[in-house]
Design an enzyme around this catalytic site. Structure first.
Site, PDB file in Angstrom:
ATOM      1  N   THR A 160      -6.196   1.040  13.203  1.00  0.00           N
ATOM      2  CA  THR A 160      -5.881   1.521  11.847  1.00  0.00           C
ATOM      3  C   THR A 160      -7.097   1.463  10.925  1.00  0.00           C
ATOM      4  OG1 THR A 160      -3.622   0.705  12.158  1.00  0.00           O
ATOM      5  CG2 THR A 160      -4.294   1.201   9.891  1.00  0.00           C
ATOM      6  N   ASN A 186      -8.253   7.114   6.945  1.00  0.00           N
ATOM      7  CA  ASN A 186      -8.586   6.912   8.360  1.00  0.00           C
ATOM      8  C   ASN A 186      -8.330   8.150   9.223  1.00  0.00           C
ATOM      9  OD1 ASN A 186      -5.825   6.765   8.387  1.00  0.00           O
ATOM     10  ND2 ASN A 186      -5.708   4.674   9.155  1.00  0.00           N
ATOM     11  N   ARG A 229      -2.467   7.299  20.524  1.00  0.00           N
ATOM     12  CA  ARG A 229      -2.839   6.068  19.808  1.00  0.00           C
ATOM     13  C   ARG A 229      -4.192   5.553  20.313  1.00  0.00           C
ATOM     14  NH1 ARG A 229      -0.003   4.608  15.193  1.00  0.00           N
ATOM     15  NH2 ARG A 229      -1.218   2.716  15.477  1.00  0.00           N
ATOM     16  N   PHE A 272       0.814  -1.228   0.000  1.00  0.00           N
ATOM     17  CA  PHE A 272       0.000   0.000   0.000  1.00  0.00           C
ATOM     18  C   PHE A 272       0.847   1.279   0.000  1.00  0.00           C
ATOM     19  CE2 PHE A 272       0.342  -1.492   4.454  1.00  0.00           C
ATOM     20  CZ  PHE A 272       0.880  -0.381   5.073  1.00  0.00           C
ATOM     21  N   ARG A 297     -10.902   7.509  14.761  1.00  0.00           N
ATOM     22  CA  ARG A 297     -11.093   6.748  13.524  1.00  0.00           C
ATOM     23  C   ARG A 297     -12.486   6.134  13.432  1.00  0.00           C
ATOM     24  NH1 ARG A 297      -4.963   4.288  13.214  1.00  0.00           N
ATOM     25  NH2 ARG A 297      -4.117   5.849  11.755  1.00  0.00           N
ATOM     26  N   HIS A 345      -2.992  10.360  11.681  1.00  0.00           N
ATOM     27  CA  HIS A 345      -1.750   9.616  11.906  1.00  0.00           C
ATOM     28  C   HIS A 345      -1.276   9.927  13.314  1.00  0.00           C
ATOM     29  CE1 HIS A 345       2.409   8.184  11.488  1.00  0.00           C
ATOM     30  NE2 HIS A 345       2.730   9.285  12.164  1.00  0.00           N
TER      31      HIS A 345
HETATM   32  N1  UDP Z   1      -2.693   1.598   5.368  1.00  0.00           N
HETATM   33  C1  UDP Z   1      -3.368   1.241   4.210  1.00  0.00           C
HETATM   34  N2  UDP Z   1      -3.619  -0.092   3.987  1.00  0.00           N
HETATM   35  C2  UDP Z   1      -3.242  -1.064   4.871  1.00  0.00           C
HETATM   36  C3  UDP Z   1      -2.562  -0.683   6.042  1.00  0.00           C
HETATM   37  C4  UDP Z   1      -2.299   0.665   6.261  1.00  0.00           C
HETATM   38  O1  UDP Z   1      -3.724   2.079   3.406  1.00  0.00           O
HETATM   39  O2  UDP Z   1      -3.515  -2.250   4.617  1.00  0.00           O
HETATM   40  C5  UDP Z   1      -2.408   3.020   5.597  1.00  0.00           C
HETATM   41  C6  UDP Z   1      -3.299   3.614   6.668  1.00  0.00           C
HETATM   42  O3  UDP Z   1      -3.693   4.917   6.251  1.00  0.00           O
HETATM   43  C7  UDP Z   1      -2.406   3.679   7.866  1.00  0.00           C
HETATM   44  C8  UDP Z   1      -1.032   3.926   7.241  1.00  0.00           C
HETATM   45  O4  UDP Z   1      -1.067   3.173   6.038  1.00  0.00           O
HETATM   46  O5  UDP Z   1      -2.803   4.709   8.746  1.00  0.00           O
HETATM   47  C9  UDP Z   1       0.160   3.493   8.056  1.00  0.00           C
HETATM   48  O6  UDP Z   1      -0.029   2.145   8.445  1.00  0.00           O
HETATM   49  P1  UDP Z   1       0.254   1.674   9.940  1.00  0.00           P
HETATM   50  O7  UDP Z   1       0.249   0.186   9.946  1.00  0.00           O
HETATM   51  O8  UDP Z   1       1.474   2.358  10.450  1.00  0.00           O
HETATM   52  O9  UDP Z   1      -1.055   2.178  10.722  1.00  0.00           O
HETATM   53  P2  UDP Z   1      -1.243   3.336  11.808  1.00  0.00           P
HETATM   54  O10 UDP Z   1       0.024   3.431  12.601  1.00  0.00           O
HETATM   55  O11 UDP Z   1      -1.544   4.592  11.033  1.00  0.00           O
HETATM   56  O12 UDP Z   1      -2.428   2.893  12.626  1.00  0.00           O
HETATM   57 MG    MG Z   2       1.990   3.646  11.960  1.00  0.00          MG
END
Ligand code: UDP
Ligand code: MG
Length: 136
Positions: free
Chosen positions: A94, A115, A88, A60, A105, A118
């Protein structure tokens, strides 16, 4: 007070576009995360790619960088007790579908990519991410 930390929060394009900046900021303020610095910016895809470098091997990654650079965002330094973990918790999972009630979220996220927010995932990354947007 001990345990005071700083973390980086971003209000992503989907939330800025829907005029949710004040709503989201109020959630932080009400939960004792002080907004020490805040700016609305529009980053390039190259800057997004640098910011999200930890995800460069993920399928992604390209879409994610395109998305974060698709419109204005708000980057903020949040400060408070256990700010990294507290932020968090307020953000929720996520994928908005998996997020708990009343998390940002759950309230505002549209999908796993759109979502709304960040947040840094560790104190070490918080320092790097704050420096990325607020280096002086
Ligand atoms: N993301 C996505 N597809 C996925 C996983 C993550 O588009 O399958 C995006 C989503 O916007 C997420 C960001 O990538 O917020 C960063 O991923 P991470 O696993 O770090 O999640 P976060 O820390 O934002 O909860
Ligand atoms: Mg992250």
């Amino acid at each position: 007070m001990s345990n005071v930390e700083q973390t980086l929060s971003i209000i992503k394009p989907d939330a800025v576009e829907r005029n949710l900046i004040e709503e989201i900021k109020n959630i932080f303020i009400k939960n004792n995360l002080n907004i020490k610095n805040s700016k609305k910016i529009h980053i390039t895809k190259d800057e997004a790619a640098e910011f999200y470098k930890v995800h460069q091997s993920k399928p992604f990654y390209n879409d994610l960088c395109g998305y974060l650079s698709s419109g204005p965002i708000v980057v903020m330094i949040l400060e408070g007790k256990s700010a990294v973990a507290e932020n968090r918790k307020l953000m929720g999972a996520t994928n908005p579908k998996d997020a708990q009630e009343n998390t940002i979220r759950k309230l505002y996220g549209i999908s796993i990519d759109k979502n709304s927010v960040h947040g840094s995932d560790s104190l070490e990354n918080a320092k790097k991410e704050i420096n990325f947007f607020f280096k002086n």
